[in-house]
Design a protein around this motif. Structure first.
Motif, short mmCIF file in Angstrom:
data_model
loop_
_atom_site.label_atom_id
_atom_site.label_comp_id
_atom_site.label_asym_id
_atom_site.label_seq_id
_atom_site.Cartn_x
_atom_site.Cartn_y
_atom_site.Cartn_z
N ILE A 1 11.28 60.06 58.62
CA ILE A 1 10.26 59.19 58.54
C ILE A 1 10.89 57.77 58.95
CG2 ILE A 1 8.57 58.03 56.93
CD1 ILE A 1 9.22 60.31 55.13
N ASP A 2 10.09 57.05 59.92
CA ASP A 2 10.71 55.92 60.41
C ASP A 2 9.65 54.76 60.02
OD1 ASP A 2 12.44 56.36 63.34
OD2 ASP A 2 12.19 57.71 61.83
N VAL A 3 10.22 53.48 59.66
CA VAL A 3 9.36 52.41 59.52
C VAL A 3 10.04 51.37 60.09
CG1 VAL A 3 8.50 50.91 57.75
CG2 VAL A 3 8.78 53.32 57.27
N ALA A 4 9.61 50.72 60.92
CA ALA A 4 10.12 49.56 61.94
C ALA A 4 9.23 48.29 61.93
CB ALA A 4 10.65 50.11 63.14
N ASP A 5 10.09 47.20 62.11
CA ASP A 5 8.93 45.86 62.33
C ASP A 5 9.51 45.08 63.41
OD1 ASP A 5 10.85 43.93 61.07
OD2 ASP A 5 10.83 45.03 59.42
N TYR A 6 9.09 43.83 63.58
CA TYR A 6 9.30 42.80 64.68
C TYR A 6 9.91 41.71 64.10
CZ TYR A 6 7.10 45.80 68.27
OH TYR A 6 6.77 47.00 68.97
N GLY A 7 10.53 41.75 62.80
CA GLY A 7 10.97 40.64 62.06
C GLY A 7 12.41 40.28 62.55
N PRO A 8 13.30 39.51 61.75
CA PRO A 8 14.51 39.15 62.15
C PRO A 8 15.60 40.36 62.02
CG PRO A 8 14.09 38.53 59.76
CD PRO A 8 12.68 39.13 60.42
N GLY A 9 15.47 41.30 61.54
CA GLY A 9 16.11 42.37 61.50
C GLY A 9 17.06 42.39 60.51
N ILE A 10 18.38 43.17 60.48
CA ILE A 10 19.36 43.10 59.31
C ILE A 10 20.67 42.92 60.17
CG2 ILE A 10 20.39 44.45 57.52
CD1 ILE A 10 17.76 46.03 57.58
N ALA A 11 21.35 41.92 59.58
CA ALA A 11 22.70 41.59 60.19
C ALA A 11 23.63 42.51 59.70
CB ALA A 11 23.14 40.12 59.61
N PRO A 12 24.72 42.93 60.80
CA PRO A 12 25.28 43.99 60.83
C PRO A 12 26.26 43.81 59.55
CG PRO A 12 25.55 43.19 62.88
CD PRO A 12 24.68 42.38 62.14
N GLU A 13 26.69 42.63 59.15
CA GLU A 13 27.52 42.44 57.79
C GLU A 13 26.74 42.67 56.45
OE1 GLU A 13 26.07 38.21 59.18
OE2 GLU A 13 26.85 40.04 60.11
N GLU A 14 25.35 42.82 56.69
CA GLU A 14 24.44 43.12 55.49
C GLU A 14 24.11 44.39 55.15
OE1 GLU A 14 21.23 40.18 55.85
OE2 GLU A 14 22.31 39.05 54.57
N ARG A 15 24.73 45.37 56.04
CA ARG A 15 23.92 46.75 56.21
C ARG A 15 24.64 47.42 54.96
NH1 ARG A 15 22.34 48.10 62.20
NH2 ARG A 15 21.19 46.16 62.73
N GLU A 16 25.82 47.18 54.58
CA GLU A 16 26.42 48.13 53.71
C GLU A 16 25.94 47.59 52.15
OE1 GLU A 16 28.57 50.73 53.75
OE2 GLU A 16 27.76 50.51 55.86
#
Length: 197
Positions: free
Chosen positions: A119-134
């Motif tokens: 199940i994929d949910v995707a948007d056109y917003g600012p995204g998630i910075a690599p350092e925040e993904r954890e």
């Protein structure tokens, strides 16, 4: 019938009420998982109507920002906890709606693979910075990206998503390169899924 200013107030009241309800549901779910009192109540249900019912619940908030939904869904019947799957989808869509800019799109894709349902949910917003993904799946963590609206979230929605997915033996990942904003993919094991003929 309502005039334009009354409609605007009605939309604000409705969206605030829905947000409060979601926050309460998330806090109750989080509390249950933390105290280990939550359990799965498995049943068999088609995934597509569930996704579409959640999209209808978000229709007013999305239309107020002129956000369109691009759907691409396989027909599949899932054996899982229907309420927990609803919470997963609802939180991912709420998250996308918060960060998606006006006049943009949200993509919802459901695909059956050989051994899993994706199940994929995707948007056109600012995204998630690599350092925040954890960190973003941790309870009460709020990222640095600016969300739309005046009321900040609780920072608990994605941790509830993770708890519900993990309880099903699944995983959640963040993908890059397909869409300009945040792109979440939930994997649920194929042994809980049967594809329609």
């Amino acid at each position: 019938s309502l005039d334009e200013s009354q409609k605007e107030v009605a939309i604000i009241l409705q969206s605030s009420g829905v947000k409060l309800q979601k926050d309460i549901e998330n806090l109750l779910s989080f509390s249950a998982w933390q105290s280990k009192t939550a359990s799965l109540e498995l049943s068999e249900f088609p995934i597509k109507p569930l996704v579409q019912s959640i999209l209808r619940q978000h229709a007013l908030a999305l239309s107020s920002k002129r956000i369109t939904i691009e759907q691409d869904m396989d027909e599949a019947t899932l054996v899982a906890d229907r309420e927990k799957v609803r919470i997963i989808l609802d939180n991912l869509l709420s998250n996308a709606a918060k960060f998606a800019p006006a006049d943009s799109k949200i993509h919802v894709v459901v695909r059956t693979a050989r051994d899993q349902l994706n199940i994929d949910v995707a948007d056109y917003g600012p995204g998630i910075a690599p350092e925040e993904r954890e960190k973003i799946f941790g309870a009460f963590y709020q990222g640095k990206a600016q969300q739309d609206g005046h009321v900040k979230g609780t920072g608990i929605g994605l941790s509830v998503v993770m708890e519900c997915v993990t309880a099903h033996g699944g995983t959640v990942e963040i993908l890059d390169g397909h869409y300009p904003g945040a792109h979440f993919r939930v994997h649920l094991p194929m042994d809980q899924v049967t594809q329609h003929d």
